[in-house]
Structure formats: C-alpha cells, structure tokens
Design a protein around this motif. Structure first.
Motif, PDB file in Angstrom:
ATOM      1  N   SER A 114       0.813  -1.225   0.000  1.00 58.97           N
ATOM      2  CA  SER A 114       0.000   0.000   0.000  1.00 58.97           C
ATOM      3  C   SER A 114       0.842   1.269   0.000  1.00 58.97           C
ATOM      4  O   SER A 114       0.541   2.229  -0.719  1.00 58.97           O
ATOM      5  CB  SER A 114      -0.939   0.004   1.203  1.00 58.97           C
ATOM      6  OG  SER A 114      -1.806  -1.099   1.137  1.00 58.97           O
ATOM      7  N   ALA A 115       1.910   1.310   0.790  1.00 58.14           N
ATOM      8  CA  ALA A 115       2.748   2.507   0.852  1.00 58.14           C
ATOM      9  C   ALA A 115       3.441   2.766  -0.488  1.00 58.14           C
ATOM     10  O   ALA A 115       3.514   3.910  -0.946  1.00 58.14           O
ATOM     11  CB  ALA A 115       3.777   2.378   1.968  1.00 58.14           C
ATOM     12  N   ASP A 116       3.925   1.723  -1.131  1.00 60.29           N
ATOM     13  CA  ASP A 116       4.607   1.895  -2.417  1.00 60.29           C
ATOM     14  C   ASP A 116       3.623   2.371  -3.491  1.00 60.29           C
ATOM     15  O   ASP A 116       3.977   3.198  -4.336  1.00 60.29           O
ATOM     16  CB  ASP A 116       5.304   0.601  -2.833  1.00 60.29           C
ATOM     17  CG  ASP A 116       6.533   0.326  -1.970  1.00 60.29           C
ATOM     18  OD1 ASP A 116       7.646   0.538  -2.441  1.00 60.29           O
ATOM     19  OD2 ASP A 116       6.363  -0.080  -0.807  1.00 60.29           O
ATOM     20  N   ARG A 117       2.391   1.874  -3.445  1.00 59.14           N
ATOM     21  CA  ARG A 117       1.360   2.339  -4.385  1.00 59.14           C
ATOM     22  C   ARG A 117       1.132   3.848  -4.216  1.00 59.14           C
ATOM     23  O   ARG A 117       1.080   4.589  -5.180  1.00 59.14           O
ATOM     24  CB  ARG A 117       0.060   1.564  -4.164  1.00 59.14           C
ATOM     25  CG  ARG A 117      -1.089   2.043  -5.044  1.00 59.14           C
ATOM     26  CD  ARG A 117      -2.306   1.151  -4.900  1.00 59.14           C
ATOM     27  NE  ARG A 117      -2.096  -0.143  -5.522  1.00 59.14           N
ATOM     28  CZ  ARG A 117      -2.150  -0.354  -6.842  1.00 59.14           C
ATOM     29  NH1 ARG A 117      -2.397   0.634  -7.655  1.00 59.14           N
ATOM     30  NH2 ARG A 117      -1.953  -1.557  -7.321  1.00 59.14           N
ATOM     31  N   GLU A 118       1.000   4.280  -2.965  1.00 59.62           N
ATOM     32  CA  GLU A 118       0.812   5.717  -2.694  1.00 59.62           C
ATOM     33  C   GLU A 118       2.016   6.524  -3.154  1.00 59.62           C
ATOM     34  O   GLU A 118       1.879   7.629  -3.673  1.00 59.62           O
ATOM     35  CB  GLU A 118       0.568   5.951  -1.203  1.00 59.62           C
ATOM     36  CG  GLU A 118      -0.776   5.465  -0.721  1.00 59.62           C
ATOM     37  CD  GLU A 118      -1.938   6.175  -1.398  1.00 59.62           C
ATOM     38  OE1 GLU A 118      -1.916   7.404  -1.506  1.00 59.62           O
ATOM     39  OE2 GLU A 118      -2.869   5.482  -1.837  1.00 59.62           O
ATOM     40  N   LEU A 119       3.193   5.963  -2.950  1.00 63.72           N
ATOM     41  CA  LEU A 119       4.426   6.637  -3.370  1.00 63.72           C
ATOM     42  C   LEU A 119       4.423   6.878  -4.876  1.00 63.72           C
ATOM     43  O   LEU A 119       4.765   7.968  -5.337  1.00 63.72           O
ATOM     44  CB  LEU A 119       5.633   5.792  -2.962  1.00 63.72           C
ATOM     45  CG  LEU A 119       6.972   6.397  -3.343  1.00 63.72           C
ATOM     46  CD1 LEU A 119       7.415   7.350  -2.263  1.00 63.72           C
ATOM     47  CD2 LEU A 119       7.992   5.317  -3.543  1.00 63.72           C
ATOM     48  N   ILE A 120       4.033   5.865  -5.637  1.00 66.44           N
ATOM     49  CA  ILE A 120       3.991   6.015  -7.098  1.00 66.44           C
ATOM     50  C   ILE A 120       2.957   7.063  -7.482  1.00 66.44           C
ATOM     51  O   ILE A 120       3.226   7.922  -8.333  1.00 66.44           O
ATOM     52  CB  ILE A 120       3.693   4.667  -7.781  1.00 66.44           C
ATOM     53  CG1 ILE A 120       4.829   3.675  -7.536  1.00 66.44           C
ATOM     54  CG2 ILE A 120       3.495   4.866  -9.294  1.00 66.44           C
ATOM     55  CD1 ILE A 120       4.501   2.245  -7.930  1.00 66.44           C
ATOM     56  N   LEU A 121       1.784   7.008  -6.882  1.00 69.45           N
ATOM     57  CA  LEU A 121       0.739   7.984  -7.211  1.00 69.45           C
ATOM     58  C   LEU A 121       1.222   9.414  -6.975  1.00 69.45           C
ATOM     59  O   LEU A 121       0.971  10.303  -7.787  1.00 69.45           O
ATOM     60  CB  LEU A 121      -0.520   7.709  -6.385  1.00 69.45           C
ATOM     61  CG  LEU A 121      -1.328   6.486  -6.812  1.00 69.45           C
ATOM     62  CD1 LEU A 121      -2.393   6.151  -5.772  1.00 69.45           C
ATOM     63  CD2 LEU A 121      -1.955   6.703  -8.183  1.00 69.45           C
ATOM     64  N   LYS A 122       1.930   9.632  -5.883  1.00 64.44           N
ATOM     65  CA  LYS A 122       2.407  10.973  -5.552  1.00 64.44           C
ATOM     66  C   LYS A 122       3.560  11.424  -6.446  1.00 64.44           C
ATOM     67  O   LYS A 122       3.696  12.610  -6.728  1.00 64.44           O
ATOM     68  CB  LYS A 122       2.840  11.031  -4.092  1.00 64.44           C
ATOM     69  CG  LYS A 122       3.267  12.406  -3.636  1.00 64.44           C
ATOM     70  CD  LYS A 122       3.492  12.451  -2.148  1.00 64.44           C
ATOM     71  CE  LYS A 122       3.743  13.883  -1.684  1.00 64.44           C
ATOM     72  NZ  LYS A 122       3.874  13.959  -0.234  1.00 64.44           N
ATOM     73  N   ASN A 123       4.395  10.480  -6.887  1.00 63.87           N
ATOM     74  CA  ASN A 123       5.644  10.821  -7.580  1.00 63.87           C
ATOM     75  C   ASN A 123       5.694  10.385  -9.039  1.00 63.87           C
ATOM     76  O   ASN A 123       6.767  10.362  -9.635  1.00 63.87           O
ATOM     77  CB  ASN A 123       6.834  10.198  -6.836  1.00 63.87           C
ATOM     78  CG  ASN A 123       7.151  10.911  -5.550  1.00 63.87           C
ATOM     79  OD1 ASN A 123       7.701  11.997  -5.541  1.00 63.87           O
ATOM     80  ND2 ASN A 123       6.776  10.284  -4.433  1.00 63.87           N
TER      81      ASN A 123
END
Length: 133
Positions: A114-123
C-alpha cells in the motif's frame, strides 16, 4: 513513525520492483527495495546500504523524490524514495523472492504494498522524469 528509504532503480528505461516473501509483514506484495534508517544515518546512506545488503548492488543516488507517510494500522512509516542507477554488481536477491523490471506505464498491473502504491501515485511525474536522467 518509522523512517524507511527506498530505491527506484532505473536501468534501460525500466524500473525494478521486488516481491516480499510469505513470512514478511506484507506477504507476496511488491515494493521498491530499501529499509529502515538506522540512528545517525541519512536517508541516502540508508538506501545505499540496504541495496547492497538486499540486492548485492552498488548504486548511485541521482535524486530524492517526495516522501509519503502511510499508516498500516499497526505501524506508521515515512517512505523516502530515491531515483537510483546501478553503479556495479550483479543483482542477487537476498531477502525477496522475485524481481521484475517494468515500464512505468505498467505499474498498475503490479500488486504493490500500500505505501509503495501511494508513493507512485504521488511521484509518478518525477519518476517519469527520473527515467530520462
């Protein structure tokens, strides 16, 4: 809040993802490799150390992207990403069960933590720019 740094390793316009094992805190999920920052260590020093430990690679850090904070319920992490390239070494998995090199356009087909998914969405735009470095 647990501070974690991760490497978005780019090679030939592809990005590296690694898969966690069945006994990990996020079984079978994919992530960018990295780990917890030790006391007295910078986020960049951490990612260099972690990639050498987990993948047996020496990397060069090219850029730091925007970090994210994510609450897993049982733990909260701050994930600090770096665009990196391989400086030397042959990729050997020491902690993960699989690896894949993917095009950024394919990122949604991967079962990310979940954290990596959010990271991609933000960056996403910064990662796209980083591929061209």
């Amino acid at each position: 809040m647990i501070e974690v740094s991760c490497a978005i390793i780019i090679k030939d316009s592809k990005i590296l993802a690694v898969q966690r094992g069945p006994k990990s805190s996020h079984p079978w999920k994919w992530e960018f490799p990295g780990g917890k920052i030790h006391p007295g260590e910078t986020a960049a020093q951490c990612v260099i150390r972690e990639i050498e430990e987990e993948l047996r690679l020496r990397i060069e850090v090219l850029a730091q992207l925007e970090s994210i904070e994510f609450d897993y319920g049982i733990k909260q992490i701050r994930l600090i990403p770096f665009i990196c390239k391989i400086a030397s070494g042959e990729l050997i998995l020491t902690e993960h069960v699989a690896k894949c090199w993917f095009d950024l356009s394919e990122w949604q087909t991967i079962d990310w933590s979940s954290a990596d998914r959010e990271l991609i969405l933000k960056n996403q735009e910064s990662i796209r720019t980083g591929i061209k470095i």
